[in-house]
Design a protein around this motif. Structure first.
Motif, PDB file in Angstrom:
ATOM      1  N   GLU A 282      -9.071  -3.339 -13.308  1.00 12.27           N
ATOM      2  CA  GLU A 282      -8.932  -1.930 -12.944  1.00 12.27           C
ATOM      3  C   GLU A 282      -7.657  -1.660 -12.148  1.00 12.27           C
ATOM      4  O   GLU A 282      -6.985  -0.664 -12.357  1.00 12.27           O
ATOM      5  CB  GLU A 282     -10.156  -1.494 -12.137  1.00 12.27           C
ATOM      6  N   LYS A 283      -7.324  -2.573 -11.246  1.00  9.08           N
ATOM      7  CA  LYS A 283      -6.120  -2.404 -10.425  1.00  9.08           C
ATOM      8  C   LYS A 283      -4.915  -3.124 -11.022  1.00  9.08           C
ATOM      9  O   LYS A 283      -3.809  -3.010 -10.513  1.00  9.08           O
ATOM     10  CB  LYS A 283      -6.374  -2.894  -9.001  1.00  9.08           C
TER      11      LYS A 283
ATOM     12  N   LEU B 109       0.949  -9.343 -11.491  1.00  5.08           N
ATOM     13  CA  LEU B 109       0.728  -7.906 -11.527  1.00  5.08           C
ATOM     14  C   LEU B 109       1.067  -7.401 -12.926  1.00  5.08           C
ATOM     15  O   LEU B 109       2.182  -7.597 -13.410  1.00  5.08           O
ATOM     16  CB  LEU B 109       1.623  -7.200 -10.501  1.00  5.08           C
ATOM     17  N   HIS B 110       0.098  -6.770 -13.558  1.00  4.34           N
ATOM     18  CA  HIS B 110       0.342  -6.192 -14.881  1.00  4.34           C
ATOM     19  C   HIS B 110       1.145  -4.907 -14.709  1.00  4.34           C
ATOM     20  O   HIS B 110       1.299  -4.401 -13.599  1.00  4.34           O
ATOM     21  CB  HIS B 110      -0.986  -5.940 -15.591  1.00  4.34           C
ATOM     22  N   GLU B 111       1.646  -4.368 -15.793  1.00  9.67           N
ATOM     23  CA  GLU B 111       2.423  -3.138 -15.719  1.00  9.67           C
ATOM     24  C   GLU B 111       1.628  -2.083 -14.947  1.00  9.67           C
ATOM     25  O   GLU B 111       0.444  -1.878 -15.210  1.00  9.67           O
ATOM     26  CB  GLU B 111       2.742  -2.637 -17.134  1.00  9.67           C
TER      27      GLU B 111
ATOM     28  N   PHE C 184      -1.681  -4.710  -6.068  1.00  4.77           N
ATOM     29  CA  PHE C 184      -2.560  -5.598  -5.315  1.00  4.77           C
ATOM     30  C   PHE C 184      -3.272  -4.747  -4.282  1.00  4.77           C
ATOM     31  O   PHE C 184      -2.797  -3.670  -3.903  1.00  4.77           O
ATOM     32  CB  PHE C 184      -1.713  -6.697  -4.663  1.00  4.77           C
ATOM     33  N   LYS C 185      -4.410  -5.217  -3.799  1.00  5.62           N
ATOM     34  CA  LYS C 185      -5.191  -4.414  -2.858  1.00  5.62           C
ATOM     35  C   LYS C 185      -4.400  -4.051  -1.603  1.00  5.62           C
ATOM     36  O   LYS C 185      -3.459  -4.736  -1.226  1.00  5.62           O
ATOM     37  CB  LYS C 185      -6.492  -5.129  -2.501  1.00  5.62           C
ATOM     38  N   ARG C 186      -4.808  -2.987  -0.958  1.00  7.51           N
ATOM     39  CA  ARG C 186      -4.181  -2.515   0.283  1.00  7.51           C
ATOM     40  C   ARG C 186      -4.818  -3.262   1.456  1.00  7.51           C
ATOM     41  O   ARG C 186      -6.032  -3.391   1.520  1.00  7.51           O
ATOM     42  CB  ARG C 186      -4.406  -1.016   0.426  1.00  7.51           C
ATOM     43  N   PHE C 187      -3.991  -3.759   2.363  1.00  5.25           N
ATOM     44  CA  PHE C 187      -4.479  -4.545   3.495  1.00  5.25           C
ATOM     45  C   PHE C 187      -4.280  -3.791   4.807  1.00  5.25           C
ATOM     46  O   PHE C 187      -3.260  -3.134   5.006  1.00  5.25           O
ATOM     47  CB  PHE C 187      -3.743  -5.889   3.578  1.00  5.25           C
ATOM     48  N   GLU C 188      -5.248  -3.936   5.669  1.00  4.52           N
ATOM     49  CA  GLU C 188      -5.180  -3.374   7.016  1.00  4.52           C
ATOM     50  C   GLU C 188      -4.222  -4.229   7.853  1.00  4.52           C
ATOM     51  O   GLU C 188      -3.976  -5.379   7.524  1.00  4.52           O
ATOM     52  CB  GLU C 188      -6.575  -3.385   7.658  1.00  4.52           C
ATOM     53  N   PRO C 189      -3.725  -3.684   8.957  1.00  7.05           N
ATOM     54  CA  PRO C 189      -2.861  -4.477   9.835  1.00  7.05           C
ATOM     55  C   PRO C 189      -3.584  -5.732  10.338  1.00  7.05           C
ATOM     56  O   PRO C 189      -4.796  -5.732  10.528  1.00  7.05           O
ATOM     57  CB  PRO C 189      -2.580  -3.525  11.012  1.00  7.05           C
ATOM     58  N   SER C 190      -2.823  -6.798  10.513  1.00  8.71           N
ATOM     59  CA  SER C 190      -3.380  -8.056  11.010  1.00  8.71           C
ATOM     60  C   SER C 190      -2.287  -8.837  11.723  1.00  8.71           C
ATOM     61  O   SER C 190      -1.139  -8.402  11.772  1.00  8.71           O
ATOM     62  CB  SER C 190      -3.967  -8.881   9.863  1.00  8.71           C
ATOM     63  N   LEU C 191      -2.642 -10.000  12.227  1.00 10.54           N
ATOM     64  CA  LEU C 191      -1.678 -10.869  12.901  1.00 10.54           C
ATOM     65  C   LEU C 191      -0.963 -11.792  11.918  1.00 10.54           C
ATOM     66  O   LEU C 191      -0.173 -12.646  12.321  1.00 10.54           O
ATOM     67  CB  LEU C 191      -2.386 -11.713  13.964  1.00 10.54           C
ATOM     68  N   SER C 192      -1.230 -11.647  10.644  1.00 11.85           N
ATOM     69  CA  SER C 192      -0.692 -12.538   9.618  1.00 11.85           C
ATOM     70  C   SER C 192       0.801 -12.353   9.394  1.00 11.85           C
ATOM     71  O   SER C 192       1.355 -11.303   9.665  1.00 11.85           O
ATOM     72  CB  SER C 192      -1.408 -12.284   8.292  1.00 11.85           C
TER      73      SER C 192
END
Length: 180
Positions: free
Chosen positions: A85-86, A109-111, A115-123
């Motif tokens: 779907e994404k 990533l297909h046309e 990729f999913k949206r990520f929340e802020p983190s320490l990464s």
């Protein structure tokens, strides 16, 4: 048995310097250095004190270590997930990476894929674009990187990686704090 070498390995796994171990055991840095090079032998009291700080039971310390770390991961070791779907396919290149400090993945990533949206983190996130082109949305800014280029960012703001190419885009991503 090389007691000094085992003490040093335990100290390094704990992320301690010789000086820090010395401070926590009331020993000098020089003495810790001598122990680790097997130039000196600790008393039982000192030995037990060192093991306590290093979080190791005496029985554990003297067990023969038969564990061999896995170094090479083959395609059959990978774990995959496809989000049609994404428009992305993710492959975890080290199956137990969520237990490690870094998490390496292969992302396809297909046309028009995102990729999913990520929340802020320490990464921290590193990526190398193998083919195609990506857009990185980081907070209110957008960055673009194409084949052969690298992305690297602190994940301290909401972020997302999207395909900015008319075909398939493929990249290797390594993230800390295992958030992928």
């Amino acid at each position: 048995m090389e007691i000094g070498k085992k003490i040093k390995n335990l100290r390094l796994k704990k992320g301690l310097t010789q000086e820090e171990l010395g401070e926590r055991t009331d020993l000098s840095k020089g003495y810790i250095s001598q122990l680790e090079r097997d130039l000196s032998s600790p008393s039982l009291e000192t030995f037990f004190s060192i093991l306590e700080v290093l979080g190791c039971e005496p029985k554990e310390f003297f067990e023969i270590d038969t564990h061999v770390q896995k170094v090479v991961y083959r395609e059959e070791d990978y774990t995959s997930y496809c989000e049609d779907e994404k428009g992305y396919h993710i492959q975890w290149l080290v199956h137990e990476s969520n237990e490690k400090e870094m998490e390496p993945i292969r992302l396809i990533l297909h046309e028009k894929g995102a990729f999913k949206r990520f929340e802020p983190s320490l990464s921290e996130t590193f990526g190398y674009i193998l083919r195609g082109c990506v857009k990185v949305k980081l907070g209110g800014r957008t960055y673009e990187a194409k084949q052969g280029e690298t992305i690297y960012f602190q994940a301290s703001e909401e972020h997302q990686i999207l395909n900015a190419h008319d075909g398939i885009t493929e990249l290797i991503i390594v993230a800390t704090e295992s958030y992928l």
